[in-house]
Design a protein around this motif. Structure first.
Motif, PDB file in Angstrom:
ATOM      1  N   HIS A 139      35.126 -15.853 -63.554  1.00  0.00           N
ATOM      2  CA  HIS A 139      35.152 -16.374 -62.190  1.00  0.00           C
ATOM      3  C   HIS A 139      33.786 -16.936 -61.856  1.00  0.00           C
ATOM      4  O   HIS A 139      32.782 -16.514 -62.391  1.00  0.00           O
ATOM      5  N   PHE A 140      33.802 -17.865 -60.935  1.00  0.00           N
ATOM      6  CA  PHE A 140      32.567 -18.413 -60.410  1.00  0.00           C
ATOM      7  C   PHE A 140      32.476 -17.988 -58.962  1.00  0.00           C
ATOM      8  O   PHE A 140      33.436 -18.089 -58.219  1.00  0.00           O
ATOM      9  N   LYS A 141      31.308 -17.516 -58.603  1.00  0.00           N
ATOM     10  CA  LYS A 141      31.134 -16.952 -57.277  1.00  0.00           C
ATOM     11  C   LYS A 141      30.101 -17.766 -56.509  1.00  0.00           C
ATOM     12  O   LYS A 141      29.021 -18.049 -57.024  1.00  0.00           O
ATOM     13  N   CYS A 142      30.402 -18.117 -55.277  1.00  0.00           N
ATOM     14  CA  CYS A 142      29.464 -18.824 -54.406  1.00  0.00           C
ATOM     15  C   CYS A 142      28.423 -17.821 -53.937  1.00  0.00           C
ATOM     16  O   CYS A 142      28.767 -16.771 -53.386  1.00  0.00           O
ATOM     17  N   THR A 143      27.147 -18.154 -54.138  1.00  0.00           N
ATOM     18  CA  THR A 143      26.086 -17.222 -53.750  1.00  0.00           C
ATOM     19  C   THR A 143      25.819 -17.257 -52.252  1.00  0.00           C
ATOM     20  O   THR A 143      25.056 -16.442 -51.749  1.00  0.00           O
ATOM     21  N   ILE A 144      26.450 -18.188 -51.542  1.00  0.00           N
ATOM     22  CA  ILE A 144      26.257 -18.271 -50.093  1.00  0.00           C
ATOM     23  C   ILE A 144      27.277 -17.417 -49.360  1.00  0.00           C
ATOM     24  O   ILE A 144      26.936 -16.601 -48.509  1.00  0.00           O
ATOM     25  N   CYS A 145      28.531 -17.611 -49.704  1.00  0.00           N
ATOM     26  CA  CYS A 145      29.581 -16.895 -48.967  1.00  0.00           C
ATOM     27  C   CYS A 145      30.347 -15.882 -49.819  1.00  0.00           C
ATOM     28  O   CYS A 145      31.309 -15.278 -49.355  1.00  0.00           O
ATOM     29  N   ASP A 146      29.935 -15.708 -51.069  1.00  0.00           N
ATOM     30  CA  ASP A 146      30.539 -14.741 -51.991  1.00  0.00           C
ATOM     31  C   ASP A 146      32.007 -15.008 -52.319  1.00  0.00           C
ATOM     32  O   ASP A 146      32.717 -14.122 -52.763  1.00  0.00           O
ATOM     33  N   GLU A 147      32.478 -16.222 -52.100  1.00  0.00           N
ATOM     34  CA  GLU A 147      33.854 -16.557 -52.454  1.00  0.00           C
ATOM     35  C   GLU A 147      33.910 -16.806 -53.959  1.00  0.00           C
ATOM     36  O   GLU A 147      33.000 -17.359 -54.547  1.00  0.00           O
TER      37      GLU A 147
END
Length: 166
Positions: A139-147
């Motif tokens: 998975h790839f996770k957004c470091t801003i919103c953790d999505e």
């Protein structure tokens, strides 16, 4: 007859050895500068402008001329230093803005970096054991919103759409 016939314009004293303000030049800053120009440059702002036709004395004593030369040179030195400081301050301002911009770019890059979630073995619900062959897709996770996202392409779309102002 002139009422200020033997008076120095700058000190007001009666002197024997006087020089004509509008006819004499003196060496200042390694060049000959007219005394009238030096005097005009050094006059306080609230004084009337120096004019050949004014009613004030048109003479200066040698002592005052020496002092005027020093003040003229000091004034020039002060203005030159001030100009250099302004150039240095503008350069520093630009450097700080550039560093801030680079820092902001780095922060934005840092924020918009995808974070790959490590592969974790899936627990088989029937057996209640771990099976190493069935692994979760990265998975790839957004470091801003953790999505989290299954693909990098989905993560990039999310960043461009949701965090476009960063």
């Amino acid at each position: 007859m002139d009422i200020f016939e033997n008076l120095c314009r700058t000190c007001g004293n009666e002197c024997l050895d006087l020089l004509k303000i509008y006819e004499v030049s003196a060496k200042a800053l390694d060049k000959m500068v007219p005394v009238a120009e030096m005097l005009s440059t050094c006059l306080p702002a609230n004084f009337p402008a120096l004019e050949p036709s004014d009613a004030y004395p048109k003479l200066i004593c040698r002592i005052c001329l020496k002092k005027l030369t020093l003040v003229y040179e000091f004034n020039h030195q002060l203005k030159a230093a001030h100009t250099e400081f302004n150039v240095a301050l503008k350069f520093e301002e630009r450097r700080q803005r550039s560093l801030a911009s680079k820092s902001q770019d780095l922060k934005t890059t840092e924020l918009l970096r995808c974070q790959e979630v490590p592969k974790v073995p899936r627990v088989s619900p029937e057996a209640g054991t771990l099976t190493a062959t069935e692994e979760v897709q990265p998975h790839f996770k957004c470091t801003i919103c953790d999505e989290s996202f299954l693909t990098e392409k989905a993560w990039r779309f999310h960043c461009n759409f949701c965090h476009k102002d960063l």
